[in-house]
Structures are given as structure tokens and as C-alpha cells.
Write an enzyme that holds these catalytic residues in place. Structure first.
Site, PDB file in Angstrom:
ATOM      1  N   CYS A 117       0.815  -1.096  -0.039  1.00 36.91           N
ATOM      2  CA  CYS A 117      -0.115  -0.046  -0.079  1.00 36.91           C
ATOM      3  C   CYS A 117       0.872   0.980   0.221  1.00 36.91           C
ATOM      4  O   CYS A 117       2.098   1.109  -0.191  1.00 36.91           O
ATOM      5  CB  CYS A 117      -0.888  -0.193   1.242  1.00 36.91           C
ATOM      6  SG  CYS A 117      -0.127   0.108   2.766  1.00 36.91           S
ATOM      7  N   PRO A 123       5.701  -6.732   2.991  1.00 37.66           N
ATOM      8  CA  PRO A 123       5.695  -8.329   2.693  1.00 37.66           C
ATOM      9  C   PRO A 123       5.124  -9.231   3.834  1.00 37.66           C
ATOM     10  O   PRO A 123       4.849  -8.709   4.820  1.00 37.66           O
ATOM     11  CB  PRO A 123       7.064  -8.560   2.529  1.00 37.66           C
ATOM     12  CG  PRO A 123       7.717  -7.562   3.462  1.00 37.66           C
ATOM     13  CD  PRO A 123       6.888  -6.426   3.390  1.00 37.66           C
ATOM     14  N   LEU A 126       7.242 -13.182   7.231  1.00 34.93           N
ATOM     15  CA  LEU A 126       7.556 -13.715   8.605  1.00 34.93           C
ATOM     16  C   LEU A 126       6.404 -14.417   8.763  1.00 34.93           C
ATOM     17  O   LEU A 126       6.476 -15.396   9.543  1.00 34.93           O
ATOM     18  CB  LEU A 126       7.794 -12.553   9.580  1.00 34.93           C
ATOM     19  CG  LEU A 126       9.093 -11.732   9.408  1.00 34.93           C
ATOM     20  CD1 LEU A 126       9.264 -10.410  10.113  1.00 34.93           C
ATOM     21  CD2 LEU A 126      10.141 -12.514   9.419  1.00 34.93           C
ATOM     22  N   ASP A 306       2.069   4.840  13.615  1.00 35.11           N
ATOM     23  CA  ASP A 306       0.472   5.344  13.447  1.00 35.11           C
ATOM     24  C   ASP A 306       0.564   6.769  13.895  1.00 35.11           C
ATOM     25  O   ASP A 306      -0.596   7.124  13.328  1.00 35.11           O
ATOM     26  CB  ASP A 306      -0.380   4.275  13.630  1.00 35.11           C
ATOM     27  CG  ASP A 306      -0.229   2.957  13.002  1.00 35.11           C
ATOM     28  OD1 ASP A 306      -1.025   1.884  13.667  1.00 35.11           O
ATOM     29  OD2 ASP A 306       0.456   2.805  12.067  1.00 35.11           O
ATOM     30  N   ARG A 398     -11.502   4.125   6.787  1.00 36.29           N
ATOM     31  CA  ARG A 398     -11.123   2.801   7.248  1.00 36.29           C
ATOM     32  C   ARG A 398     -10.949   2.804   8.670  1.00 36.29           C
ATOM     33  O   ARG A 398     -10.977   1.711   9.135  1.00 36.29           O
ATOM     34  CB  ARG A 398      -9.804   2.485   6.592  1.00 36.29           C
ATOM     35  CG  ARG A 398      -9.735   1.958   4.941  1.00 36.29           C
ATOM     36  CD  ARG A 398      -8.316   1.578   4.572  1.00 36.29           C
ATOM     37  NE  ARG A 398      -7.990   0.793   5.536  1.00 36.29           N
ATOM     38  CZ  ARG A 398      -6.668   0.900   5.985  1.00 36.29           C
ATOM     39  NH1 ARG A 398      -5.690   1.554   5.526  1.00 36.29           N
ATOM     40  NH2 ARG A 398      -6.015  -0.136   6.849  1.00 36.29           N
TER      41      ARG A 398
HETATM   42  C1  LIG Z   1      -4.188  -3.989  11.221  1.00 38.23           C
HETATM   43  C2  LIG Z   1      -3.061  -3.606  11.857  1.00 38.23           C
HETATM   44  O1  LIG Z   1      -2.786  -4.208  12.992  1.00 38.23           O
HETATM   45  N1  LIG Z   1      -1.958  -2.977  11.270  1.00 38.23           N
HETATM   46  C3  LIG Z   1      -0.814  -2.209  11.992  1.00 38.23           C
HETATM   47  C4  LIG Z   1      -0.002  -3.380  12.058  1.00 38.23           C
HETATM   48  O2  LIG Z   1       0.248  -3.608  10.492  1.00 38.23           O
HETATM   49  P1  LIG Z   1       1.295  -4.937  10.118  1.00 38.23           P
HETATM   50  O3  LIG Z   1       1.211  -6.111  10.896  1.00 38.23           O
HETATM   51  O4  LIG Z   1       0.977  -5.024   8.617  1.00 38.23           O
HETATM   52  O5  LIG Z   1       2.905  -4.202  10.343  1.00 38.23           O
HETATM   53  P2  LIG Z   1       4.015  -5.095  10.628  1.00 38.23           P
HETATM   54  O6  LIG Z   1       4.198  -4.866  12.162  1.00 38.23           O
HETATM   55  O7  LIG Z   1       4.163  -6.527  10.226  1.00 38.23           O
HETATM   56  O8  LIG Z   1       5.139  -4.362   9.576  1.00 38.23           O
HETATM   57  C5  LIG Z   1       6.056  -3.637  10.558  1.00 38.23           C
HETATM   58  C6  LIG Z   1       7.255  -3.948   9.296  1.00 38.23           C
HETATM   59  O9  LIG Z   1       7.494  -5.310   9.173  1.00 38.23           O
HETATM   60  C7  LIG Z   1       7.690  -5.501   7.890  1.00 38.23           C
HETATM   61  N2  LIG Z   1       7.336  -6.931   7.683  1.00 38.23           N
HETATM   62  C8  LIG Z   1       5.952  -7.564   8.258  1.00 38.23           C
HETATM   63  C9  LIG Z   1       5.743  -8.622   8.099  1.00 38.23           C
HETATM   64  C10 LIG Z   1       6.454  -9.635   7.081  1.00 38.23           C
HETATM   65  O10 LIG Z   1       6.155 -10.650   7.304  1.00 38.23           O
HETATM   66  N3  LIG Z   1       7.701  -9.189   6.942  1.00 38.23           N
HETATM   67  C11 LIG Z   1       8.183  -7.751   7.006  1.00 38.23           C
HETATM   68  O11 LIG Z   1       9.241  -7.309   6.466  1.00 38.23           O
HETATM   69  C12 LIG Z   1       6.789  -4.568   7.261  1.00 38.23           C
HETATM   70  O12 LIG Z   1       7.153  -4.387   5.793  1.00 38.23           O
HETATM   71  C13 LIG Z   1       7.099  -3.344   8.047  1.00 38.23           C
HETATM   72  O13 LIG Z   1       8.085  -2.613   7.379  1.00 38.23           O
HETATM   73  O14 LIG Z   1       1.379  -2.998  12.637  1.00 38.23           O
HETATM   74  C14 LIG Z   1       1.873  -1.769  12.094  1.00 38.23           C
HETATM   75  C15 LIG Z   1       3.186  -1.435  12.839  1.00 38.23           C
HETATM   76  O15 LIG Z   1       2.910  -1.284  14.369  1.00 38.23           O
HETATM   77  C16 LIG Z   1       0.928  -0.693  12.043  1.00 38.23           C
HETATM   78  O16 LIG Z   1       1.463   0.400  11.565  1.00 38.23           O
HETATM   79  C17 LIG Z   1      -0.478  -1.046  11.522  1.00 38.23           C
HETATM   80  O17 LIG Z   1      -1.577  -0.347  11.854  1.00 38.23           O
HETATM   81  C1  LIG Z   2      -1.399   1.192   8.848  1.00 38.38           C
HETATM   82  C2  LIG Z   2      -2.583   0.997   9.574  1.00 38.38           C
HETATM   83  O1  LIG Z   2      -3.274   0.178   9.224  1.00 38.38           O
HETATM   84  P1  LIG Z   2      -3.324  -1.117   8.454  1.00 38.38           P
HETATM   85  O2  LIG Z   2      -2.068  -1.957   8.684  1.00 38.38           O
HETATM   86  O3  LIG Z   2      -4.698  -1.732   8.320  1.00 38.38           O
HETATM   87  O4  LIG Z   2      -3.054  -0.556   6.930  1.00 38.38           O
HETATM   88  C3  LIG Z   2      -2.748   2.127  10.560  1.00 38.38           C
HETATM   89  O5  LIG Z   2      -3.761   1.805  11.224  1.00 38.38           O
HETATM   90  O6  LIG Z   2      -2.360   3.102  10.513  1.00 38.38           O
END
Ligand SMILES: CC(=O)N[C@H]1[C@@H](OP(=O)(O)OP(=O)(O)OC[C@H]2O[C@@H](n3ccc(=O)[nH]c3=O)[C@H](O)[C@@H]2O)O[C@H](CO)[C@@H](O)[C@@H]1O
Ligand SMILES: C=C(OP(=O)(O)O)C(=O)O
Length: 419
Positions: A117, A123, A126, A306, A398
Site C-alpha cells: 500500500c 511483505p 515472516l 501510526d 477505514r
Molecule cells: C491491522 C494492523 O494491526 N495494522 C498495524 C500493523 O500492521 P502490520 O502487521 O502490517 O505491520 P508489521 O508490524 O507486520 O510491519 C512492520 C514492518 O515489518 C515488515 N514486515 C512485516 C511482515 C513480514 O512478514 N515481513 C516484514 O518485513 C513490514 O514491511 C514493515 O516494514 O502493525 C503496524 C506497525 O505497528 C501498524 O502500523 C499497523 O497499523
Molecule cells: C497502517 C495502518 O493500518 P493497516 O495496517 O490496516 O493499513 C494504521 O492503522 O495506521
């Protein structure tokens, strides 16, 4: 396309109640798929994301209904499908959170690869590493991820290279029904992870250590539906705290848990904002003078990514220079260009933004590029001179429940124009 029209310069004054947390209720709705009987989720916010994930689990055979203004009932007694379609997953990445429960409950899951997004590629490596450690076979192809575990999942020791919130949550939901013990090291420690673990334990799971850097899960054979009250949304609360500060207002944010917002409270105090915490919420008062402060986003308990955009909006009208560093996502400065259109003085240098405060922003047409960027533009519009028109507000819908109504109740001059 609807728009928000804001006439700036009005101080926010009064009381506003924070709704349930988007980032807690989304994984909890996904977790309800694990239950062989209905779950009742109280303090569920009326958000587009809640509607989207409800559509996803209805595709899988779950039944979802609102019991009253903020109680959602999810009945996953009969799961009939194992595939979450692209048109829903692309709308909201959190839809990918159904993979863990589906895999654990049925032994198979086929989920569209979530696109990235505006804020980054985001990605899922993990997540998949965790599922494979639990015994699933993963197949990628044609824009979908298939996970198979026909003989069920087994416990494992899993180390997360990064404390990913979503990966932690997906793995917890899968491990809850795995045979044996799972130890998750370096998990995310966010309050929303803890809320999910509390819901899973209410369903009969055996999870210990959520909120710390090691979580242990004893797998069980079945999980039943449960009744749960979703924690307050700390990011919504933080957004209104900044709203009070940027308009030099006086706002009581009811239901806010400042325990979940320590870095935001600390930084607002450093900036010269008066904050009074009590057991039911927090009072935030402008003092007529804002100092710039530096922030660096980090996984919890660090400063939340956030809240980065919202805090940047505040720093654009503070006295001095602020360095804002974003370490969690690689492209979360989409709001900078829009704030500069309003007269902000910001320069991006690598993963940092250098913000020179200006006396006042100027209202003008701007575009929301993502959820929190949109929130930052609303805050900027509340403080700006003249009228600000914000387009692409579906991003904001959202994650903010009744934003216009709540801001109006605090004295803001804001209207939603149906486009
Ligand atoms: C619905 C929800 O709860 N959304 C939150 C969740 O998003 P979300 O769970 O997507 O965020 P992650 O904590 O997974 O991502 C943090 C970082 O880890 C990286 N990453 C993540 C997964 C993976 O398999 N590999 C990897 O490299 C991502 O690219 C990013 O750079 O946590 C984020 C970090 O606090 C918040 O900004 C989002 O609001
Ligand atoms: C990034 C956010 O949410 P989402 O992971 O659902 O895009 C957010 O709540 O700021």
C-alpha cells in the site's frame, strides 16, 4: 468521491469518547473463525475495515451481525470455505489475518497475496515462515498463497527477525490449535497483540507472555466462541490529543488508556502541551506555545508509527526545528507533499523529515494518500487559516469512527460533502 471541508481556526473544546481499537478488533474478528460457537465483540468500532473483514469471513461461511450500536456477533460454527478473494484482500491487508485461523481450523487456506500500500511493500515472509515452522506446506502462485496442513499443525520454536504485529498475530492464532507447545521469540508487544491473546484465552486457548518478548502457546483441541470487550483505540485517542494541541484547545478524551500511549504523552508534554491523566481518560490543553521535539518511530513500546503523520502536522506549526524519523515503514512520508501545499516547511532526508515550524498553515485542496496521512491533513486543516478541502477520504473512513461527528461536537467547523 466524498470530501471533507474544514474551516480552520476553531479551538477544539469539550469531551470526546474513543471507540474500540481498529488494530485490535480486526485480528479478533479473524480469531473468531477458530470458534465452534458464536463470539460477541463489544466496543466494536463502525469502520470500513470492520465491514471489509466481516465480508471476508462471511465468504468463508461465518455469520456476522450487529447486536446493537457497538456489539458485533460472529458465528463461525460452520466454516464452508477456505479461500479469501483478491477483491477483498486488496482492499485491506489485514484480511491476510484470516490465514492463521483458517489453516488451524480446517488444515487448508488459500488467500490472495495482500498487495502493498502507500506506506510500503509490506511483505508477509515472516507470516509464512511461522506457518512453515508449525508444519504447513506453503505454495505461492497466481497471486495467491496456499497453506496446507492435512495432518494438522504442530508446536515449534519460532524467532521473528522483526517484531511484526501481523505475523505475531497470525502465528498465535495458528499455534492455538497446534499439537504441542509453541514458543514465539521476538514477537510484537503491542497492546493489540495482548488484546488478541486475551480473547483467544477466553475462547479456551493457553497463551502466556503476550506483551513480552517471549510468548508460549500450549495447543488445545477446540476453541469456543467468547464474549470480549475490545480495548480503546490508542491511535484514535492520540489523534484527538494532537487535535487539542494543534488548535490550542482543551479536550477530555474519555476511555483513552494513556498506559498505551506513553511515548505520545511524553512527546506532547515535551512540546509544551498540558496533559492530565485520570482513570477514565485524559485531558489535553494547549498552552499557547508549542516547542518542536524530535521523534523516531519504533515497535511498541516505542513511539508508534501510526502517530507519526499526526505528530508531524503538529510540528509544522511549532517553534523551532523537528527531526522526525520513520524506522518501521519505508514509505510513510506521503503526507509531506500535501502538508507542504498548506505552507509547511519540510525536507525529507533519507528516512527522516526535517520540519521547520511556520507561524500558520494555509487551507487549500489536499488529498489523503493513506489512513494516517489523511488524519494528519484533518489536523492541519483544523489549525490552518481558511478552508481546507480533503479528497480521497475513503482512506480515513477505514480507521476513524464518526470522525466528523466527534470533531463537530468539539467545535470544529467541518462538513462531509457527498461527491
Ligand atoms: C491491522 C494492523 O494491526 N495494522 C498495524 C500493523 O500492521 P502490520 O502487521 O502490517 O505491520 P508489521 O508490524 O507486520 O510491519 C512492520 C514492518 O515489518 C515488515 N514486515 C512485516 C511482515 C513480514 O512478514 N515481513 C516484514 O518485513 C513490514 O514491511 C514493515 O516494514 O502493525 C503496524 C506497525 O505497528 C501498524 O502500523 C499497523 O497499523
Ligand atoms: C497502517 C495502518 O493500518 P493497516 O495496517 O490496516 O493499513 C494504521 O492503522 O495506521
Amino acid at each position: 468521491m466524498d470530501k471533507l471541508i474544514i474551516s480552520g481556526g476553531k479551538r477544539l473544546c469539550g469531551t470526546v469518547k474513543v471507540s474500540g481499537a481498529k488494530n485490535a478488533v480486526l485480528p479478533i474478528i479473524a480469531a473468531a473463525l477458530l470458534g465452534t460457537s458464536p463470539s460477541r465483540l463489544m466496543e466494536t468500532p463502525r469502520l470500513d475495515d470492520v465491514r471489509t473483514i466481516s465480508e471476508v469471513i462471511e465468504c468463508l461461511g461465518a455469520k456476522v451481525r450487529w447486536e446493537d450500536t457497538d456489539t458485533l456477533v460472529v458465528d463461525s460454527s460452520d466454516i464452508t470455505g477456505c479461500e479469501a478473494p483478491y477483491e477483498l484482500v486488496r482492499k485491506m491487508r489485514a484480511s491476510f489475518l484470516v490465514m492463521g485461523p483458517l489453516l488451524a481450523r480446517t488444515g487448508f487456506a488459500k488467500i490472495s497475496l495482500p498487495g502493498g500500500c502507500a506506506i510500503g511493500t509490506r511483505p508477509i515472509d515472516l507470516h509464512l515462515k511461522g506457518f512453515e515452522a508449525l508444519g504447513a506446506e506453503i505454495v505461492l502462485g497466481h497471486g495467491y498463497v496456499e497453506a496446507k496442513a492435512p495432518r494438522g499443525l504442530h508446536g515449534a520454536r519460532i524467532y521473528l527477525d522483526f517484531p511484526s504485529v501481523g505475523a505475531t498475530e497470525n502465528i498465535l492464532m495458528a499455534a492455538a490449535l497446534a499439537k504441542g507447545t509453541t514458543v514465539l521469540e521476538n514477537p510484537a508487544e503491542e497492546p493489540e497483540v495482548v488484546d488478541l491473546a486475551n480473547f483467544l484465552n477466553a475462547m479456551g486457548a493457553k497463551i502466556r507472555g503476550a506483551g513480552t518478548n517471549v510468548i508460549k502457546v500450549e495447543g488445545v483441541n477446540e476453541l469456543r466462541g467468547a464474549t470480549h470487550t475490545v480495548i480503546p483505540d490508542r491511535i484514535e485517542a492520540g489523534t484527538y490529543m494532537v487535535g487539542a494541541a494543534i488548535t490550542n484547545g482543551d479536550v477530555y478524551i474519555e476511555n483513552a488508556l494513556t498506559e498505551h500511549l506513553k511515548p505520545v504523552v511524553a512527546k506532547l508534554k515535551e512540546a509544551g502541551v498540558r496533559i492530565e491523566e485520570d482513570i477514565n481518560g485524559v485531558r489535553v490543553q494547549g498552552t499557547g506555545f508549542l516547542r518542536t521535539v524530535d521523534i523516531k518511530t519504533l515497535p511498541y513500546p516505542g513511539f508508534p508509527t501510526d502517530m507519526q503523520a499526526q505528530f508531524m502536522a503538529l510540528m509544522t506549526v511549532a517553534h523551532g526545528t523537528s527531526i522526525i524519523t520513520e524506522t518501521v515503514f519505508e514509505n510513510r512520508f506521503m503526507h509531506v507533499d500535501e502538508l507542504k501545499r498548506m505552507g509547511a516547511n519540510i525536507k525529507i532526508e533519507g528516512r527522516s523529515a526535517v520540519v521547520e515550524g511556520v507561524p500558520r498553515l494555509q487551507g487549500c485542496p489536499v488529498k489523503a494518500t493513506d489512513l494516517r496521512a489523511g488524519a494528519a491533513l484533518v489536523l492541519a486543516g483544523l489549525a490552518a487559516e481558511g478552508q481546507t478541502e480533503i479528497s480521497c477520504i475513503h482512506h480515513i473512513d477505514r480507521g476513524y469512527d464518526n470522525l466528523v461527528g466527534k470533531l463537530k461536537s468539539l467545535g470544529a467547523d467541518i462538513e462531509r460533502v457527498i461527491g
